[in-house]
Design a protein around this motif. Structure first.
Motif, PDB file in Angstrom:
ATOM      1  N   UNK A  73     -20.847 -62.101   3.577  1.00  0.00           N
ATOM      2  CA  UNK A  73     -21.631 -63.282   3.175  1.00  0.00           C
ATOM      3  C   UNK A  73     -20.892 -64.584   3.446  1.00  0.00           C
ATOM      4  N   UNK A  74     -19.568 -64.490   3.731  1.00  0.00           N
ATOM      5  CA  UNK A  74     -18.794 -65.691   3.993  1.00  0.00           C
ATOM      6  C   UNK A  74     -18.506 -66.510   2.763  1.00  0.00           C
ATOM      7  N   UNK A  75     -18.352 -65.825   1.618  1.00  0.00           N
ATOM      8  CA  UNK A  75     -18.033 -66.508   0.360  1.00  0.00           C
ATOM      9  C   UNK A  75     -16.863 -65.799  -0.292  1.00  0.00           C
ATOM     10  N   UNK A  76     -16.379 -66.347  -1.397  1.00  0.00           N
ATOM     11  CA  UNK A  76     -15.273 -65.725  -2.101  1.00  0.00           C
ATOM     12  C   UNK A  76     -15.764 -64.611  -3.020  1.00  0.00           C
ATOM     13  N   UNK A  77     -14.833 -63.731  -3.385  1.00  0.00           N
ATOM     14  CA  UNK A  77     -15.162 -62.674  -4.348  1.00  0.00           C
ATOM     15  C   UNK A  77     -15.602 -63.291  -5.668  1.00  0.00           C
ATOM     16  N   UNK A  78     -14.990 -64.401  -6.041  1.00  0.00           N
ATOM     17  CA  UNK A  78     -15.355 -65.079  -7.287  1.00  0.00           C
ATOM     18  C   UNK A  78     -16.810 -65.524  -7.261  1.00  0.00           C
ATOM     19  N   UNK A  79     -17.242 -66.026  -6.097  1.00  0.00           N
ATOM     20  CA  UNK A  79     -18.641 -66.455  -5.969  1.00  0.00           C
ATOM     21  C   UNK A  79     -19.594 -65.277  -6.137  1.00  0.00           C
ATOM     22  N   UNK A  80     -19.279 -64.144  -5.510  1.00  0.00           N
ATOM     23  CA  UNK A  80     -20.116 -62.952  -5.655  1.00  0.00           C
ATOM     24  C   UNK A  80     -20.169 -62.531  -7.123  1.00  0.00           C
ATOM     25  N   UNK A  81     -19.030 -62.572  -7.780  1.00  0.00           N
ATOM     26  CA  UNK A  81     -18.969 -62.197  -9.198  1.00  0.00           C
ATOM     27  C   UNK A  81     -19.835 -63.118 -10.038  1.00  0.00           C
ATOM     28  N   UNK A  82     -19.795 -64.413  -9.734  1.00  0.00           N
ATOM     29  CA  UNK A  82     -20.616 -65.366 -10.488  1.00  0.00           C
ATOM     30  C   UNK A  82     -22.106 -65.112 -10.277  1.00  0.00           C
ATOM     31  N   UNK A  83     -22.474 -64.754  -9.067  1.00  0.00           N
ATOM     32  CA  UNK A  83     -23.880 -64.425  -8.802  1.00  0.00           C
ATOM     33  C   UNK A  83     -24.295 -63.203  -9.612  1.00  0.00           C
ATOM     34  N   UNK A  84     -23.459 -62.171  -9.601  1.00  0.00           N
ATOM     35  CA  UNK A  84     -23.775 -60.928 -10.321  1.00  0.00           C
ATOM     36  C   UNK A  84     -23.908 -61.152 -11.813  1.00  0.00           C
TER      37      UNK A  84
END
Length: 336
Positions: free
Chosen positions: A21-32
């Motif tokens: 997705x071209x984002x950070x793991x933190x960003x994915x975690x925030x989405x989840x």
């Protein structure tokens, strides 16, 4: 290529999602976890990537991090019973609307089974328990240290309970039968020795009749299992045989009213000409019979919605009331 996709579907991690997705793991975690500000464009990109990789977050790990499982346990006697079936359906609907899932437990009025379910719910770290079954000792629920809401039973000063206005329901039933000039009245209910708020239906009915100088025939055997439909038939047959003069009957559930209607008709008597019948709940079954059953309507959806709200507010450590008694109304159909 199919093998690669299949491998991704099995092995994809949160790091894989972030990379593609071209984002950070933190960003994915925030989405989840729906935490912090994330633009809709980024949110959509993360979800699209999760679909492409067939990524499924580890719900157990997420719940440990959040210290919240978003799962609520619902313990009821029998989901096949019309009232509890409708209640479970509404509880699930309103739970889902608030971001929760439901873990459904049928106790079948078996204390050992209910105890096992309680231990299972504790082991799965559910966020709260909605208790509609009543076979265990109060202490076993008092020691859960989790948000609890009970239906039709008060088990402690610090545990919120929900019920319909059972007493007023009994009053309404008595007043309607009296208004139909019925004076030889009977009442069938469950075990009055159990500490159930639904017993107030009987109290309201009897108090009102006594105020008018009418003494009803009472059928409330202590060994009656209100979920054993064969016993309904036996009780109604016993009533008709021993008290042929009865011209009005109030029973404390629509399911019992359905069986009463059947046995009365099979016995050669007419409803409501010979015997008028009133049930309680206004379950869907009450409108499906011919004739349709007059009944006291419990606001089952409002009760279910309130139960979820009380769990949610306890989790948020909000101040809540303990007593929640919802109004009832009478739905008159052809049995009166």
């Amino acid at each position: 290529m199919k093998n690669v996709v299949g491998k991704e579907a099995v092995m994809a991690t949160i790091h894989d999602v972030a990379l593609r997705a071209g984002v950070s793991v933190t960003t994915v975690s925030r989405v989840l976890n729906n935490r912090g500000y994330i633009s809709q464009k980024t949110r959509d990109k993360v979800y699209q990537t999760m679909d492409e990789l067939n990524y499924r977050p580890n719900e157990i790990a997420r719940s440990l991090l959040r210290k919240q499982s978003n799962v609520i346990g619902l313990i009821i006697p029998d989901v096949s019973h019309p009232f509890f079936g409708e209640l479970a359906s509404y509880v699930e609907y309103h739970a889902y609307q608030n971001g929760f899932k439901i873990m459904l437990c049928n106790s079948h009025m078996d204390p050992s089974k209910e105890r096992e379910y309680v231990e299972m719910l504790k082991g799965n770290r559910v966020d709260g328990i909605i208790m509609g079954s009543h076979t265990l000792e109060v202490d076993e629920y008092m020691n859960l240290h989790s948000p609890i809401v009970t239906f039709d039973r008060k088990i402690g000063e610090d545990i919120p309970f929900i019920s319909s206005d059972n007493y007023q329901g009994g009053v309404m039933a008595a007043e309607l039968l009296l208004s139909k000039n019925r004076r030889h009245l009977a009442h069938i209910c469950g075990n009055l020795e159990l500490q159930m708020l639904s017993n107030r239906r009987t109290t309201g009915f009897v108090d009102t009749l006594q105020a008018h100088g009418v003494k009803p025939v009472m059928i409330h055997e202590t060994d009656l299992n209100v979920f054993d439909q064969h016993q309904y038939t036996e009780l109604v047959d016993k009533l008709l045989a021993q008290h042929p003069e009865v011209d009005g009957l109030f029973v404390t559930s629509d399911l019992m009213a359905v069986h009463a209607l059947k046995q009365i008709v099979l016995g050669g008597r007419k409803v409501p000409d010979d015997i008028a019948i009133i049930g309680y709940d206004d379950s869907r079954a009450a409108a499906y019979t011919v004739p349709g059953i007059t009944t006291i309507r419990q606001p089952v959806e409002a009760m279910a919605k309130l139960a979820i709200d009380l769990i949610r507010r306890q989790l948020a450590e909000e101040k809540i009331g303990m007593e929640h008694i919802l109004p009832v109304n009478i739905v008159e159909r052809e049995t009166t």
